[in-house]
Design a protein around this motif. Structure first.
Motif, mmCIF file in Angstrom:
data_model
loop_
_atom_site.group_PDB
_atom_site.id
_atom_site.type_symbol
_atom_site.label_atom_id
_atom_site.label_comp_id
_atom_site.label_asym_id
_atom_site.label_seq_id
_atom_site.Cartn_x
_atom_site.Cartn_y
_atom_site.Cartn_z
ATOM 1 N N LEU A 173 -30.091 58.359 56.467
ATOM 2 C CA LEU A 173 -29.740 57.095 55.797
ATOM 3 C C LEU A 173 -29.670 57.290 54.285
ATOM 4 O O LEU A 173 -28.745 56.791 53.624
ATOM 5 N N ASN A 174 -30.630 58.001 53.711
ATOM 6 C CA ASN A 174 -30.626 58.246 52.265
ATOM 7 C C ASN A 174 -29.449 59.124 51.846
ATOM 8 O O ASN A 174 -28.859 58.917 50.780
ATOM 9 N N ASP A 175 -29.096 60.101 52.695
ATOM 10 C CA ASP A 175 -27.928 60.930 52.394
ATOM 11 C C ASP A 175 -26.654 60.082 52.338
ATOM 12 O O ASP A 175 -25.844 60.219 51.428
ATOM 13 N N VAL A 176 -26.480 59.208 53.320
ATOM 14 C CA VAL A 176 -25.269 58.376 53.379
ATOM 15 C C VAL A 176 -25.232 57.394 52.210
ATOM 16 O O VAL A 176 -24.159 57.071 51.696
ATOM 17 N N ARG A 177 -26.385 56.950 51.731
ATOM 18 C CA ARG A 177 -26.421 56.040 50.576
ATOM 19 C C ARG A 177 -25.879 56.694 49.306
ATOM 20 O O ARG A 177 -25.553 56.012 48.340
ATOM 21 N N LEU A 178 -25.759 58.030 49.313
ATOM 22 C CA LEU A 178 -25.193 58.733 48.155
ATOM 23 C C LEU A 178 -23.696 58.467 47.992
ATOM 24 O O LEU A 178 -23.105 58.860 46.989
ATOM 25 N N PHE A 179 -23.086 57.791 48.964
ATOM 26 C CA PHE A 179 -21.679 57.366 48.827
ATOM 27 C C PHE A 179 -21.529 56.219 47.828
ATOM 28 O O PHE A 179 -20.425 55.943 47.366
ATOM 29 N N LEU A 180 -22.618 55.530 47.508
ATOM 30 C CA LEU A 180 -22.542 54.345 46.650
ATOM 31 C C LEU A 180 -21.832 54.588 45.316
ATOM 32 O O LEU A 180 -20.929 53.826 44.963
ATOM 33 N N PRO A 181 -22.161 55.634 44.530
ATOM 34 C CA PRO A 181 -21.437 55.827 43.261
ATOM 35 C C PRO A 181 -19.928 56.047 43.449
ATOM 36 O O PRO A 181 -19.124 55.535 42.671
ATOM 37 N N SER A 182 -19.548 56.770 44.517
ATOM 38 C CA SER A 182 -18.126 57.002 44.781
ATOM 39 C C SER A 182 -17.429 55.703 45.178
ATOM 40 O O SER A 182 -16.295 55.432 44.743
ATOM 41 N N ILE A 183 -18.081 54.898 45.990
ATOM 42 C CA ILE A 183 -17.515 53.603 46.393
ATOM 43 C C ILE A 183 -17.368 52.709 45.168
ATOM 44 O O ILE A 183 -16.335 52.064 44.967
ATOM 45 N N ARG A 184 -18.397 52.662 44.328
ATOM 46 C CA ARG A 184 -18.354 51.848 43.109
ATOM 47 C C ARG A 184 -17.207 52.298 42.205
ATOM 48 O O ARG A 184 -16.501 51.470 41.628
ATOM 49 N N ASN A 185 -17.006 53.594 42.085
ATOM 50 C CA ASN A 185 -15.940 54.130 41.250
ATOM 51 C C ASN A 185 -14.558 53.707 41.781
ATOM 52 O O ASN A 185 -13.687 53.298 41.000
ATOM 53 N N GLN A 186 -14.358 53.774 43.088
ATOM 54 C CA GLN A 186 -13.075 53.381 43.676
ATOM 55 C C GLN A 186 -12.827 51.879 43.508
ATOM 56 O O GLN A 186 -11.711 51.464 43.238
ATOM 57 N N LEU A 187 -13.868 51.081 43.658
ATOM 58 C CA LEU A 187 -13.717 49.634 43.489
ATOM 59 C C LEU A 187 -13.489 49.278 42.016
ATOM 60 O O LEU A 187 -12.828 48.278 41.714
ATOM 61 N N SER A 188 -13.994 50.073 41.088
ATOM 62 C CA SER A 188 -13.688 49.863 39.665
ATOM 63 C C SER A 188 -12.212 50.107 39.401
ATOM 64 O O SER A 188 -11.580 49.374 38.627
ATOM 65 N N LYS A 189 -11.644 51.133 40.041
ATOM 66 C CA LYS A 189 -10.202 51.368 39.928
ATOM 67 C C LYS A 189 -9.427 50.169 40.448
ATOM 68 O O LYS A 189 -8.426 49.753 39.865
#
Length: 197
Positions: A173-189
């Motif tokens: 679960l903690n490993d998968v939560r590491l997607f958060l910065p990448s998701i945030r970056n794509q949503l900023s775009k």
């Protein structure tokens, strides 16, 4: 006699701001004239935002749901896979992407906004009990809105939890939560592209 002189001085030096004195040398007031069609075409008018019919730039709202849903899906499925100390995972598809996106023109100024809910399906492989085990699950973002990406939170759900020990489950679960910065970056775009619409 002194009283008469001081009385005259007082009279001539008094401040009379309400009196308007006109002189013959003053310019005559302008004479109004009707503008011709040629005069009107020479004047530059600022292009109104929004529709042609809305010259005053009053309230006008455009629905951008179709474009926004498609764009969010494209951006999130293009995320790179992540490698962890005990495995790797990637986003395989966007299973849910629902919400509203809009562009509002108010007083000739553009304003954009959105509110969305997303569910992403992930697939990965982790080292569990000395062997690689394929894992699947979902990353849920229950609600996010324009300008609130810094507060973005995700919830991770695993499909196969029954065979895992608690510490293995928490590690995945903690490993998968590491997607958060990448998701945030794509949503900023996405937000930047929405502003430019």
């Amino acid at each position: 006699m002194e009283n008469e002189v001081s009385g005259e001085a007082k009279q001539s030096s008094s401040y009379r701001y309400w009196v308007r004195e006109t002189t013959d040398a003053a310019a005559p007031p302008p004479v109004p004239r009707k503008l011709s069609a040629d005069d009107l075409t020479k004047q530059q008018q600022p292009a109104p935002l929004g529709s042609v019919w809305n010259h005053a730039g009053t309230w006008e709202e455009r629905n951008l749901n179709t474009w926004a849903t498609s764009r969010i899906k494209d951006l999130l499925t293009s995320l790179d896979s992540l490698e962890f100390s005990g495995g790797k995972a990637g986003i395989s598809e966007v299973t849910e992407c629902s919400g509203d996106a809009f562009l509002v023109t108010v007083r000739n100024k553009k304003r954009v906004g959105y509110t969305y809910k997303i569910s992403l399906k992930f697939k990965g492989e982790w080292l569990v009990k000395e062997e690689n085990k394929a894992m699947k699950g979902f990353i849920d973002i229950h609600e996010f809105s324009f300008g609130e990406l810094d507060d973005l939170q995700i919830e991770v759900r695993l499909n196969e939890e029954k065979d895992l020990l608690e510490d293995e489950r928490l590690r995945i679960l903690n490993d998968v939560r590491l997607f958060l910065p990448s998701i945030r970056n794509q949503l900023s775009k996405f937000e930047e592209e929405l502003k430019d619409r």
